[in-house]
Design a protein around this motif. Structure first.
Motif, mmCIF file in Angstrom:
data_model
loop_
_atom_site.group_PDB
_atom_site.id
_atom_site.type_symbol
_atom_site.label_atom_id
_atom_site.label_comp_id
_atom_site.label_asym_id
_atom_site.label_seq_id
_atom_site.Cartn_x
_atom_site.Cartn_y
_atom_site.Cartn_z
ATOM 1 N N ARG A 56 0.779 -1.252 -0.012
ATOM 2 C CA ARG A 56 0.010 0.056 -0.186
ATOM 3 C C ARG A 56 0.859 1.299 -0.173
ATOM 4 O O ARG A 56 0.435 2.160 -0.748
ATOM 5 C CB ARG A 56 -0.857 0.083 1.391
ATOM 6 N N SER A 57 2.036 1.100 0.591
ATOM 7 C CA SER A 57 2.888 2.332 0.815
ATOM 8 C C SER A 57 3.627 2.760 -0.504
ATOM 9 O O SER A 57 3.564 3.678 -1.070
ATOM 10 C CB SER A 57 3.821 2.065 1.972
ATOM 11 N N ALA A 62 4.196 5.477 -5.558
ATOM 12 C CA ALA A 62 4.153 5.275 -7.392
ATOM 13 C C ALA A 62 3.213 6.437 -8.064
ATOM 14 O O ALA A 62 3.406 6.998 -8.927
ATOM 15 C CB ALA A 62 3.712 3.969 -7.602
ATOM 16 N N VAL A 63 1.885 6.324 -7.233
ATOM 17 C CA VAL A 63 1.051 7.506 -7.877
ATOM 18 C C VAL A 63 1.456 8.670 -7.897
ATOM 19 O O VAL A 63 1.345 9.614 -8.849
ATOM 20 C CB VAL A 63 -0.428 7.424 -7.003
ATOM 21 N N LEU A 64 2.409 9.276 -6.581
ATOM 22 C CA LEU A 64 2.704 10.560 -6.672
ATOM 23 C C LEU A 64 3.938 10.794 -7.561
ATOM 24 O O LEU A 64 4.005 11.855 -8.213
ATOM 25 C CB LEU A 64 3.316 10.675 -5.138
ATOM 26 N N ALA A 65 4.703 9.468 -7.731
ATOM 27 C CA ALA A 65 5.894 9.692 -8.869
ATOM 28 C C ALA A 65 4.964 9.757 -10.443
ATOM 29 O O ALA A 65 5.657 10.752 -11.217
ATOM 30 C CB ALA A 65 6.570 8.624 -9.113
ATOM 31 N N CYS A 66 4.002 9.362 -10.779
ATOM 32 C CA CYS A 66 3.372 9.155 -11.734
ATOM 33 C C CYS A 66 2.786 10.935 -11.961
ATOM 34 O O CYS A 66 3.081 11.538 -12.889
ATOM 35 C CB CYS A 66 2.285 8.434 -11.795
ATOM 36 N N ALA A 67 2.379 11.465 -10.817
ATOM 37 C CA ALA A 67 1.633 12.695 -11.093
ATOM 38 C C ALA A 67 2.831 13.653 -11.278
ATOM 39 O O ALA A 67 2.749 14.589 -11.908
ATOM 40 C CB ALA A 67 0.893 12.908 -9.695
ATOM 41 N N ALA A 68 4.101 13.452 -10.425
ATOM 42 C CA ALA A 68 5.092 14.329 -10.657
ATOM 43 C C ALA A 68 5.721 14.401 -12.113
ATOM 44 O O ALA A 68 6.113 15.182 -12.270
ATOM 45 C CB ALA A 68 6.042 13.907 -9.587
ATOM 46 N N ALA A 69 5.448 13.160 -12.768
ATOM 47 C CA ALA A 69 5.821 12.996 -14.031
ATOM 48 C C ALA A 69 4.845 13.971 -15.058
ATOM 49 O O ALA A 69 5.149 13.444 -16.344
ATOM 50 C CB ALA A 69 6.171 11.624 -14.284
ATOM 51 N N GLY A 70 3.761 14.355 -14.507
ATOM 52 C CA GLY A 70 2.758 15.043 -15.474
ATOM 53 C C GLY A 70 1.303 14.010 -15.770
ATOM 54 O O GLY A 70 0.529 14.578 -16.352
ATOM 55 N N HIS A 88 -7.447 7.863 -5.934
ATOM 56 C CA HIS A 88 -8.084 9.489 -6.067
ATOM 57 C C HIS A 88 -7.689 10.236 -5.158
ATOM 58 O O HIS A 88 -7.249 11.305 -5.544
ATOM 59 C CB HIS A 88 -9.374 8.942 -6.535
ATOM 60 N N GLU A 89 -7.585 9.749 -3.851
ATOM 61 C CA GLU A 89 -7.076 10.736 -2.951
ATOM 62 C C GLU A 89 -5.611 11.159 -2.951
ATOM 63 O O GLU A 89 -5.397 12.334 -2.788
ATOM 64 C CB GLU A 89 -7.443 10.157 -1.480
ATOM 65 N N ILE A 90 -4.797 10.195 -3.184
ATOM 66 C CA ILE A 90 -3.437 10.425 -3.562
ATOM 67 C C ILE A 90 -3.225 11.354 -4.753
ATOM 68 O O ILE A 90 -2.491 12.347 -4.474
ATOM 69 C CB ILE A 90 -2.584 9.387 -3.702
ATOM 70 N N PRO A 96 -5.847 18.232 -8.075
ATOM 71 C CA PRO A 96 -7.195 18.286 -8.038
ATOM 72 C C PRO A 96 -7.965 17.825 -9.172
ATOM 73 O O PRO A 96 -9.276 17.398 -9.081
ATOM 74 C CB PRO A 96 -7.368 19.491 -7.302
ATOM 75 N N SER A 97 -7.392 18.057 -10.415
ATOM 76 C CA SER A 97 -8.025 17.820 -11.728
ATOM 77 C C SER A 97 -7.932 16.360 -11.979
ATOM 78 O O SER A 97 -8.337 16.093 -13.081
ATOM 79 C CB SER A 97 -7.904 18.602 -12.662
ATOM 80 N N ALA A 98 -6.869 15.610 -11.330
ATOM 81 C CA ALA A 98 -6.723 14.205 -11.985
ATOM 82 C C ALA A 98 -7.782 13.225 -12.132
ATOM 83 O O ALA A 98 -8.903 13.565 -10.976
ATOM 84 C CB ALA A 98 -5.590 13.480 -10.914
ATOM 85 N N HIS A 99 -7.847 12.272 -12.859
ATOM 86 C CA HIS A 99 -9.145 11.438 -12.966
ATOM 87 C C HIS A 99 -8.748 9.876 -12.746
ATOM 88 O O HIS A 99 -7.670 9.756 -13.348
ATOM 89 C CB HIS A 99 -9.663 11.606 -14.722
#
Length: 266
Positions: A56-57, A62-70, A88-90, A96-99
């Motif tokens: 889970r950690s 990984a989600v944050l790394a993907c978001a940081a990559a755009g 979706h929370e992460i 905030p506009s992530a789907h």
């Protein structure tokens, strides 16, 4: 006993891997049969709860790394029962506009996910079997939320070891990768037979044969094959606790039979 309103029409007597995972994480969306078998698994493999928390950690990082990559679109395949720190929370903390689209075939997972999302237009829950990519990718809710002409992160976290060779596991993942445009990412964790195994892993695997989701381990090379020709991000395919830890990794996680990696389509 009164049926909980989140249960729906579900076989309460046959354990489910999704509900057992919820139990390992301290969740409440599980039945007596799930808890009983989960405790038997923990009796043979005491590190089961640590493995679930480590997985889970990794998902969060990984989600944050993907978001940081755009990346601002996430397709979570075999998403399971939502617990604290959902995709979706992460993702929404980073953007905030992530789907996000969750896909699962467990009725409890789907019912609870729908209740949690509360008609959030940025998210959708698809009840489908990830082994049928055509049905998943053609689902109207998936197309409503995700734009497959733009990069998407495909999440297959702690689910591929439930797919056997008979399920055409590599072909299934390849079909998802084929629809992903350049810049898309693939996130995977998978039980590994290359990590030195606790003596109870084999017994735990045998116990899961009685669930709706029996599983099997793969070697490092077999797991890496799921990424195809997509280059892995540093540090490559490693034990889940060692993938970009926020702080020095818990030394106990180094021996967990769970490998993790993130790759990006060039």
């Amino acid at each position: 006993m009164t049926e909980p309103d989140w249960a729906g029409p579900v076989d309460r007597d046959r354990p489910s891997a999704a509900r057992m995972y919820d139990y390992y994480l301290g969740g409440m969306h599980n039945f007596a049969a799930d808890r009983e078998l989960a405790e038997r698994v923990l009796g043979t493999m005491p590190e089961g709860r640590l493995l679930a928390r480590t997985n889970r950690s990794f998902l969060r990082r990984a989600v944050l790394a993907c978001a940081a990559a755009g990346i601002d679109q996430f397709l979570d395949l075999g998403s399971g029962i939502p617990t604290a720190g959902n995709v979706h929370e992460i993702a929404h903390r980073a953007n905030p506009s992530a789907h996000v689209v969750y896909v699962d075939n467990d009725p409890v997972a789907v019912a609870h996910s729908l209740a949690l999302l509360d008609d959030d237009p940025r998210c959708a829950v698809v009840r489908a079997d990830l082994r049928d990519p055509a049905a998943v990718l053609a689902h109207p809710d998936a197309h409503r939320v995700l734009d497959f002409d733009r990069p998407v992160a495909i999440l297959l976290v702690s689910v591929l070891h439930f797919l056997t060779d008979a399920d055409d596991a590599y072909g299934v993942v390849e079909r998802y990768r084929q629809v992903a445009v350049p810049g898309s990412m693939l996130v995977v964790t998978h039980g590994s037979s290359d990590v030195e195994l606790h003596a109870g892993v084999g017994a735990a695997q045998e116990l899961y044969q009685g669930t709706t989701n029996p599983w099997g381990l793969r070697t490092r090379a077999e797991i890496e094959r799921f990424f195809g020709d997509w280059p892995l991000l540093d540090p490559g395919l490693v034990t889940a606790g060692a993938w970009r830890p926020d702080q020095p990794a818990d030394p106990r996680t180094a021996s967990l039979p769970l490998l993790a990696g993130v790759a990006r389509r060039p």
